[in-house]
Design an enzyme around this catalytic site. Structure first.
Site, mmCIF file in Angstrom:
data_model
loop_
_atom_site.group_PDB
_atom_site.id
_atom_site.type_symbol
_atom_site.label_atom_id
_atom_site.label_comp_id
_atom_site.label_asym_id
_atom_site.label_seq_id
_atom_site.Cartn_x
_atom_site.Cartn_y
_atom_site.Cartn_z
ATOM 1 N N GLY A 63 -9.723 3.589 -6.201
ATOM 2 C CA GLY A 63 -8.367 3.065 -6.359
ATOM 3 C C GLY A 63 -7.361 3.716 -5.430
ATOM 4 O O GLY A 63 -7.648 4.041 -4.271
ATOM 5 N N VAL A 64 -6.165 3.947 -5.969
ATOM 6 C CA VAL A 64 -5.088 4.508 -5.146
ATOM 7 C C VAL A 64 -5.430 5.950 -4.744
ATOM 8 O O VAL A 64 -5.051 6.408 -3.649
ATOM 9 C CB VAL A 64 -3.735 4.375 -5.872
ATOM 10 C CG1 VAL A 64 -3.599 5.307 -7.053
ATOM 11 C CG2 VAL A 64 -2.573 4.550 -4.916
ATOM 12 N N ASP A 65 -6.150 6.651 -5.586
ATOM 13 C CA ASP A 65 -6.579 8.022 -5.291
ATOM 14 C C ASP A 65 -7.440 8.055 -4.017
ATOM 15 O O ASP A 65 -7.201 8.861 -3.093
ATOM 16 C CB ASP A 65 -7.372 8.534 -6.507
ATOM 17 C CG ASP A 65 -7.620 10.028 -6.515
ATOM 18 O OD1 ASP A 65 -7.021 10.743 -5.698
ATOM 19 O OD2 ASP A 65 -8.428 10.473 -7.360
ATOM 20 N N ASN A 98 -7.615 11.875 -11.027
ATOM 21 C CA ASN A 98 -8.376 12.256 -12.222
ATOM 22 C C ASN A 98 -8.257 13.772 -12.374
ATOM 23 O O ASN A 98 -7.742 14.455 -11.479
ATOM 24 C CB ASN A 98 -9.835 11.799 -12.134
ATOM 25 C CG ASN A 98 -10.546 12.395 -10.949
ATOM 26 O OD1 ASN A 98 -10.690 13.618 -10.870
ATOM 27 N ND2 ASN A 98 -10.981 11.572 -10.017
ATOM 28 N N ASP A 129 0.851 -1.195 0.000
ATOM 29 C CA ASP A 129 0.000 0.000 0.000
ATOM 30 C C ASP A 129 0.889 1.248 0.000
ATOM 31 O O ASP A 129 1.612 1.500 0.972
ATOM 32 C CB ASP A 129 -0.886 -0.056 1.251
ATOM 33 C CG ASP A 129 -1.805 1.132 1.375
ATOM 34 O OD1 ASP A 129 -1.759 2.050 0.531
ATOM 35 O OD2 ASP A 129 -2.599 1.133 2.345
ATOM 36 N N ILE A 130 0.811 2.021 -1.053
ATOM 37 C CA ILE A 130 1.686 3.191 -1.213
ATOM 38 C C ILE A 130 1.473 4.218 -0.092
ATOM 39 O O ILE A 130 2.396 4.980 0.230
ATOM 40 C CB ILE A 130 1.474 3.819 -2.614
ATOM 41 C CG1 ILE A 130 2.668 4.677 -3.036
ATOM 42 C CG2 ILE A 130 0.177 4.624 -2.684
ATOM 43 C CD1 ILE A 130 2.655 5.076 -4.512
ATOM 44 N N GLY A 179 -5.332 0.595 -13.396
ATOM 45 C CA GLY A 179 -6.522 0.119 -12.695
ATOM 46 C C GLY A 179 -7.772 0.547 -13.454
ATOM 47 O O GLY A 179 -8.034 0.079 -14.563
ATOM 48 N N SER A 230 -2.594 4.516 -14.314
ATOM 49 C CA SER A 230 -3.531 4.130 -15.401
ATOM 50 C C SER A 230 -3.858 2.634 -15.466
ATOM 51 O O SER A 230 -4.711 2.238 -16.265
ATOM 52 C CB SER A 230 -3.039 4.582 -16.782
ATOM 53 O OG SER A 230 -3.219 5.965 -16.954
ATOM 54 N N TYR A 279 -8.441 3.053 -15.187
ATOM 55 C CA TYR A 279 -8.223 3.624 -16.522
ATOM 56 C C TYR A 279 -7.845 2.587 -17.576
ATOM 57 O O TYR A 279 -7.730 2.916 -18.758
ATOM 58 C CB TYR A 279 -7.195 4.762 -16.469
ATOM 59 C CG TYR A 279 -7.767 6.085 -15.978
ATOM 60 C CD1 TYR A 279 -9.109 6.237 -15.638
ATOM 61 C CD2 TYR A 279 -6.955 7.212 -15.870
ATOM 62 C CE1 TYR A 279 -9.629 7.453 -15.192
ATOM 63 C CE2 TYR A 279 -7.470 8.442 -15.432
ATOM 64 C CZ TYR A 279 -8.803 8.550 -15.091
ATOM 65 O OH TYR A 279 -9.304 9.758 -14.671
HETATM 66 N N1 AR6 Z 1 -1.268 1.347 -3.103
HETATM 67 C C1 AR6 Z 1 -0.621 1.061 -4.254
HETATM 68 N N2 AR6 Z 1 -1.257 0.777 -5.423
HETATM 69 C C2 AR6 Z 1 -2.610 0.778 -5.402
HETATM 70 C C3 AR6 Z 1 -3.354 1.075 -4.234
HETATM 71 C C4 AR6 Z 1 -2.629 1.360 -3.049
HETATM 72 N N3 AR6 Z 1 -3.249 1.663 -1.892
HETATM 73 N N4 AR6 Z 1 -4.692 0.992 -4.549
HETATM 74 C C5 AR6 Z 1 -4.759 0.643 -5.844
HETATM 75 N N5 AR6 Z 1 -3.515 0.505 -6.360
HETATM 76 P P1 AR6 Z 1 -6.188 3.094 -10.082
HETATM 77 P P2 AR6 Z 1 -5.935 4.588 -12.620
HETATM 78 C C6 AR6 Z 1 -3.100 0.153 -7.735
HETATM 79 O O1 AR6 Z 1 -7.500 2.544 -10.506
HETATM 80 O O2 AR6 Z 1 -6.064 3.338 -13.401
HETATM 81 C C7 AR6 Z 1 -9.501 6.885 -9.521
HETATM 82 O O3 AR6 Z 1 -10.886 6.854 -9.319
HETATM 83 C C8 AR6 Z 1 -4.089 -0.573 -8.608
HETATM 84 O O4 AR6 Z 1 -4.088 -1.979 -8.316
HETATM 85 O O5 AR6 Z 1 -6.031 3.585 -8.700
HETATM 86 O O6 AR6 Z 1 -4.865 5.575 -12.993
HETATM 87 C C9 AR6 Z 1 -9.015 8.260 -9.950
HETATM 88 O O7 AR6 Z 1 -9.732 9.283 -9.318
HETATM 89 C C10 AR6 Z 1 -3.538 -0.289 -10.005
HETATM 90 O O8 AR6 Z 1 -2.487 -1.205 -10.330
HETATM 91 O O9 AR6 Z 1 -5.731 4.338 -11.042
HETATM 92 C C11 AR6 Z 1 -9.248 8.235 -11.426
HETATM 93 O O10 AR6 Z 1 -10.599 8.527 -11.732
HETATM 94 C C12 AR6 Z 1 -2.928 1.104 -9.854
HETATM 95 O O11 AR6 Z 1 -2.852 1.360 -8.440
HETATM 96 C C13 AR6 Z 1 -8.961 6.795 -11.802
HETATM 97 O O12 AR6 Z 1 -9.202 6.038 -10.627
HETATM 98 C C14 AR6 Z 1 -3.719 2.224 -10.487
HETATM 99 O O13 AR6 Z 1 -5.107 1.961 -10.363
HETATM 100 C C15 AR6 Z 1 -7.510 6.599 -12.188
HETATM 101 O O14 AR6 Z 1 -7.352 5.298 -12.682
#
Ligand code: AR6
Length: 166
Positions: A29-31, A21, A7-8, A116, A114, A118
Site C-alpha cells: 500500500g502507501v507504506d 505497520n 499519490d502522496i 486499505g 487503515s 487494514y
Molecule cells: N498515495 C496515497 N494513498 C495511497 C497510496 C499512495 N501512493 N497507495 C495506497 N494509498 P494501506 P492500511 C491508499 O493499505 O490500510 C501496509 O502493508 C489506499 O488506497 O496503504 O493502514 C503497511 O505496512 C488506502 O485508501 O494502509 C501495513 O501492514 C490508504 O492509502 C498495512 O499496509 C491506506 O491503505 C497498513 O494498512
C-alpha cells in the site's frame, strides 16, 4: 483543510504521513510506495526506531522524497468496530499532529489511514480524519492539512464527512 486525489509520495510538504505497520520496516500500500520513493535509507533509519505501537507515531527524514519528513503511524486493523478502532484511529491523527507541532511542520498530508489492507470502512474513517484535522486546525494558525485520497471513492468519503461537519 484540503482534499486531494493522487499519490502522496509526490507532495513536497513539510511532512507526509505513512500508514505503516508496527515494525516500521515497510509493507504494501502507501507504506510500500513511500519506502520505494524515499529509497533504502528510510528503512535503515526505521530499523533503529524499534517499531511503533498502534495509535502512536514516529518521525523520520524524507530522504529522497520531495517531503522533508515522514510521520509514520500505525492504524488499527478493523475487527468489527468494537475493539477500540475509532479511538485508535483518532489517536493516530493526534499523534502525527502532535509531532508536527513539536517539529514546527506546517504542511501535512494524511493518507486514508487503515482504509486499505487494514480494512477500516472508509465511510467510518473519513469523519474521524475530518474531525481530528479540524480540531488541530482550530489550534494552530499556520497549519495546513491535506487529506489524500488515492481513488475517487475516497475523495467522496472525505468530502461527505467534511460537508457533514460544516
Ligand atoms: N498515495 C496515497 N494513498 C495511497 C497510496 C499512495 N501512493 N497507495 C495506497 N494509498 P494501506 P492500511 C491508499 O493499505 O490500510 C501496509 O502493508 C489506499 O488506497 O496503504 O493502514 C503497511 O505496512 C488506502 O485508501 O494502509 C501495513 O501492514 C490508504 O492509502 C498495512 O499496509 C491506506 O491503505 C497498513 O494498512
Amino acid at each position: 483543510m484540503h482534499i486531494w486525489q493522487g499519490d502522496i509520495t509526490t507532495l513536497a510538504f513539510d511532512a507526509i504521513v505513512n500508514a505503516a505497520n508496527s515494525s516500521l520496516l515497510g509493507g504494501g500500500g502507501v507504506d510500500g510506495a513511500i519506502h520505494r520513493a524515499a529509497g533504502p535509507q528510510l528503512r535503515q533509519y526505521c530499523a533503529n526506531l524499534g517499531g511503533c505501537p498502534t495509535g502512536e507515531a514516529r518521525i523520520t527524514p524524507g530522504f529522497r522524497l520531495p517531503a522533508r519528513h515522514v510521520l509514520h503511524t500505525v492504524g488499527p486493523v478493523w475487527r468489527g468496530g468494537s475493539h477500540g478502532e475509532p479511538g485508535l484511529l483518532a489517536a493516530c491523527f493526534r499523534a502525527c499532529l502532535a509531532l508536527a507541532n513539536q517539529h514546527q511542520l506546517n504542511t501535512i498530508a494524511f493518507p486514508a489511514i487503515s482504509c486499505g489492507i487494514y480494512g477500516y470502512p472508509p465511510e467510518l474513517a473519513a469523519p474521524i480524519a475530518v474531525e481530528e484535522s479540524l480540531t488541530a486546525l482550530a489550534c494552530r494558525d499556520k497549519l495546513q492539512i491535506t487529506l489524500v485520497a488515492f481513488d475517487t471513492e475516497m475523495v467522496e468519503h472525505f468530502a461527505t464527512a467534511l460537508s457533514g461537519r460544516r
